[in-house]
Design a protein around this motif. Structure first.
Motif, mmCIF file in Angstrom:
data_model
loop_
_atom_site.group_PDB
_atom_site.id
_atom_site.type_symbol
_atom_site.label_atom_id
_atom_site.label_comp_id
_atom_site.label_asym_id
_atom_site.label_seq_id
_atom_site.Cartn_x
_atom_site.Cartn_y
_atom_site.Cartn_z
ATOM 1 N N THR A 26 17.302 7.240 -4.936
ATOM 2 C CA THR A 26 18.092 6.478 -3.968
ATOM 3 C C THR A 26 17.506 6.748 -2.589
ATOM 4 O O THR A 26 17.585 7.876 -2.098
ATOM 5 N N VAL A 27 16.926 5.722 -2.001
ATOM 6 C CA VAL A 27 16.116 5.922 -0.801
ATOM 7 C C VAL A 27 16.735 5.205 0.395
ATOM 8 O O VAL A 27 17.137 4.038 0.300
ATOM 9 N N THR A 28 16.783 5.910 1.505
ATOM 10 C CA THR A 28 17.161 5.331 2.789
ATOM 11 C C THR A 28 15.952 5.387 3.702
ATOM 12 O O THR A 28 15.343 6.450 3.872
ATOM 13 N N GLY A 29 15.591 4.252 4.267
ATOM 14 C CA GLY A 29 14.448 4.178 5.166
ATOM 15 C C GLY A 29 14.899 4.088 6.612
ATOM 16 O O GLY A 29 15.819 3.334 6.934
ATOM 17 N N LEU A 30 14.248 4.864 7.473
ATOM 18 C CA LEU A 30 14.537 4.839 8.903
ATOM 19 C C LEU A 30 13.325 4.279 9.634
ATOM 20 O O LEU A 30 12.198 4.708 9.403
ATOM 21 N N GLY A 31 13.545 3.329 10.517
ATOM 22 C CA GLY A 31 12.456 2.758 11.295
ATOM 23 C C GLY A 31 13.004 2.055 12.516
ATOM 24 O O GLY A 31 14.192 1.718 12.576
ATOM 25 N N ARG A 32 12.134 1.815 13.487
ATOM 26 C CA ARG A 32 12.597 1.169 14.709
ATOM 27 C C ARG A 32 12.910 -0.305 14.501
ATOM 28 O O ARG A 32 13.765 -0.868 15.167
ATOM 29 N N ASP A 33 12.199 -0.927 13.583
ATOM 30 C CA ASP A 33 12.419 -2.360 13.351
ATOM 31 C C ASP A 33 12.244 -2.656 11.863
ATOM 32 O O ASP A 33 11.200 -3.163 11.439
ATOM 33 N N PRO A 34 13.263 -2.355 11.060
ATOM 34 C CA PRO A 34 13.114 -2.493 9.609
ATOM 35 C C PRO A 34 13.434 -3.874 9.055
ATOM 36 O O PRO A 34 13.588 -4.021 7.844
ATOM 37 N N ALA A 35 13.519 -4.889 9.905
ATOM 38 C CA ALA A 35 13.929 -6.211 9.417
ATOM 39 C C ALA A 35 12.997 -6.717 8.311
ATOM 40 O O ALA A 35 13.453 -7.191 7.263
ATOM 41 N N LYS A 36 11.678 -6.632 8.524
ATOM 42 C CA LYS A 36 10.740 -7.097 7.497
ATOM 43 C C LYS A 36 10.768 -6.198 6.271
ATOM 44 O O LYS A 36 10.615 -6.661 5.140
ATOM 45 N N ALA A 37 10.958 -4.891 6.520
ATOM 46 C CA ALA A 37 10.981 -3.957 5.396
ATOM 47 C C ALA A 37 12.139 -4.256 4.458
ATOM 48 O O ALA A 37 12.034 -4.052 3.240
ATOM 49 N N ARG A 38 13.257 -4.728 4.990
ATOM 50 C CA ARG A 38 14.397 -5.083 4.129
ATOM 51 C C ARG A 38 14.011 -6.186 3.146
ATOM 52 O O ARG A 38 14.490 -6.218 2.014
ATOM 53 N N GLN A 39 13.159 -7.100 3.600
ATOM 54 C CA GLN A 39 12.714 -8.181 2.716
ATOM 55 C C GLN A 39 11.741 -7.661 1.665
ATOM 56 O O GLN A 39 11.788 -8.072 0.497
ATOM 57 N N ARG A 40 10.867 -6.749 2.058
ATOM 58 C CA ARG A 40 9.864 -6.217 1.134
ATOM 59 C C ARG A 40 10.463 -5.229 0.143
ATOM 60 O O ARG A 40 10.046 -5.167 -1.016
ATOM 61 N N PHE A 41 11.429 -4.429 0.606
ATOM 62 C CA PHE A 41 12.007 -3.375 -0.237
ATOM 63 C C PHE A 41 13.540 -3.496 -0.232
ATOM 64 O O PHE A 41 14.238 -2.666 0.365
ATOM 65 N N PRO A 42 14.074 -4.513 -0.887
ATOM 66 C CA PRO A 42 15.530 -4.696 -0.869
ATOM 67 C C PRO A 42 16.271 -3.606 -1.623
ATOM 68 O O PRO A 42 17.488 -3.454 -1.458
ATOM 69 N N GLY A 43 15.556 -2.820 -2.434
ATOM 70 C CA GLY A 43 16.208 -1.758 -3.192
ATOM 71 C C GLY A 43 16.539 -0.543 -2.358
ATOM 72 O O GLY A 43 17.257 0.357 -2.830
#
Length: 427
Positions: A26-43
């Motif tokens: 179960t992974v939580t990602g932290l980033g300054r602008d994760p909008a694109k990352a949400r599309q790439r890694f919806p899990g």
């Protein structure tokens, strides 16, 4: 495990996140602008946050809630418009360690770097070293991993520059061409992180990660050239002083938000090569870089990226110069420019239009140089160009047949603007 990844949108962080998701964590990602990352890694669960603003232990309280491990992949090469190395790589980390001790001491996996050598006192490595020392002294369970130059299927920073140099036609001009460079496959970095989480790499370990092969920069460039499917090219070694003006311009670009791998910090690191700290035994063998590349053959998109990489800054500079000159040249004779509008409006209104459009052109030419405004500036260039062509066609259609082609010359500018927009993303 419940895992928090700092810098999860970055080159290494995103690869680690993908592996851990595939392993069922179960992974939580932290980033300054994760909008694109949400599309790439919806899990994954995503949190937008700037580490530079997390200065106190309590700032990390909601982030660490329920976490079994924290993986720190955050960092930057050099201070710039968007990067504060002391705040991100040192102050925030010390605050994190203090809060982690109060939250049950989760495992911390720190993806660091070799922090000694010619660039040891530069902020890039000094702040990393201070954070590593603070982690060791904290009493927290931890593993520190120090990858050499990371080679992956994707490319960013130094690896992107390698591909760009490999794609140059005919000759390859290289500074520090014969300096040693150790590298490691991205898969081995993510594997080491996974093994640290499982306990196969014991807590307290401080490991260098590299394939064990020591090549030169020229060797790595040649290896990537072959991977791109290009014939061999002659290497032209250049003296180190040649890089200084280039690094100076790259540093200036960094202040404007562009993270070039040619900045002075990178050149200082390369002045003695990219070498490891010595390697403690690890429970697995590292893949040779040639094999790691061969297992993921390149496609035409990789060749396009390599050829376009060094053209992107040139395109931005050309567009900036085009719009600055478009705005400044009419000011040398504003009455001449205003004469085009004389049949349709008063002299005062015509002069006002000239001055306003000149100011708009200059503003766009300057804005495109500032990374946070670049996309909006390019979209503005498209909009204004189409407005100029549309308005001009209605008011003076004859200029389409003008020998100097004032309308026709806008069309290549539109094409260059569209191409620059298409390659603007850095990750």
């Amino acid at each position: 495990m419940k895992i928090l990844i700092l810098g999860a949108t970055g080159f290494i962080g995103s690869a680690i996140l993908a592996r851990l998701l595939a392993e069922g964590h179960t992974v939580t990602g932290l980033g300054r602008d994760p909008a694109k990352a949400r599309q790439r890694f919806p899990g994954a669960r995503w949190i937008a946050a700037d580490l530079a603003r997390l200065a106190k232990p309590e700032d990390f309280t909601p982030l660490l809630e329920g976490m079994d491990a924290i993986i720190n992949c955050a960092g930057a090469l050099q201070d710039g418009q968007a990067d504060d190395l002391h705040a991100t790589q040192q102050r925030a980390m010390i605050a994190l360690y203090e809060e982690a001790k109060r939250r049950g001491s989760p495992l911390i996996v720190q993806v660091s770097a070799r922090t000694e050598g010619a660039a040891a006192e530069l902020p890039f490595l000094k702040t990393r070293r201070q954070a590593d020392e603070a982690l060791k002294a904290s009493g927290l369970p931890h593993v520190i991993l120090r990858p050499a130059l990371v080679i992956g299927r994707n490319a960013h920073g130094g690896t992107a520059l390698l591909r760009a140099l490999a794609a140059l036609p005919l000759i390859q001009p290289l500074v520090h061409a014969h300096q040693p460079v150790e590298a490691v496959a991205m898969e081995d970095v993510t594997k080491a992180v996974s093994m640290a989480l499982s306990g196969d790499i014991r807590s307290g370990s401080d490991l260098g990660l590299a394939s064990g092969e020591t090549a030169t920069l020229a060797d790595l460039v040649a290896l990537h050239r072959g991977w791109l499917g290009l014939p061999k090219a002659r290497v032209m070694p250049l003296p180190a002083f040649i890089a200084r003006p280039v690094s100076g311009m790259a540093d200036l670009a960094g202040r404007l938000g562009w993270r070039s791998p040619l900045r002075s910090t990178a050149m200082a690191v390369m002045s003695e090569g990219v070498i490891g700290d010595g390697f403690l035994p690890t429970p697995f063998a590292f893949a040779p870089i040639a094999r790691a590349l061969a297992e993921k053959p390149s496609g035409v998109q990789d060749l396009w990226f390599a050829r376009l990489y060094l053209l992107k800054p040139m395109a931005i500079l050309v567009l900036s110069l085009f719009w600055l000159l478009s705005g400044l040249i009419p000011l040398l004779g504003p009455s001449v420019a205003a004469a085009h509008f004389a049949p349709f409006m008063s002299t005062y209104a015509a002069m006002s239009v000239v001055l306003l459009t000149c100011a708009l052109d200059v503003a766009l030419g300057l804005a495109v140089l500032y990374r946070p405004y670049a996309r909006r500036a390019l979209l503005g260039m498209l909009t204004v160009s189409l407005a100029y062509l549309g308005g001009g066609t209605l008011l003076e259609p004859g200029l389409w047949l003008d020998p100097l082609g004032p309308y026709v010359k806008v069309l290549p500018s539109l094409a260059l603007t569209l191409a620059t927009l298409a390659i603007l993303d850095e990750r």
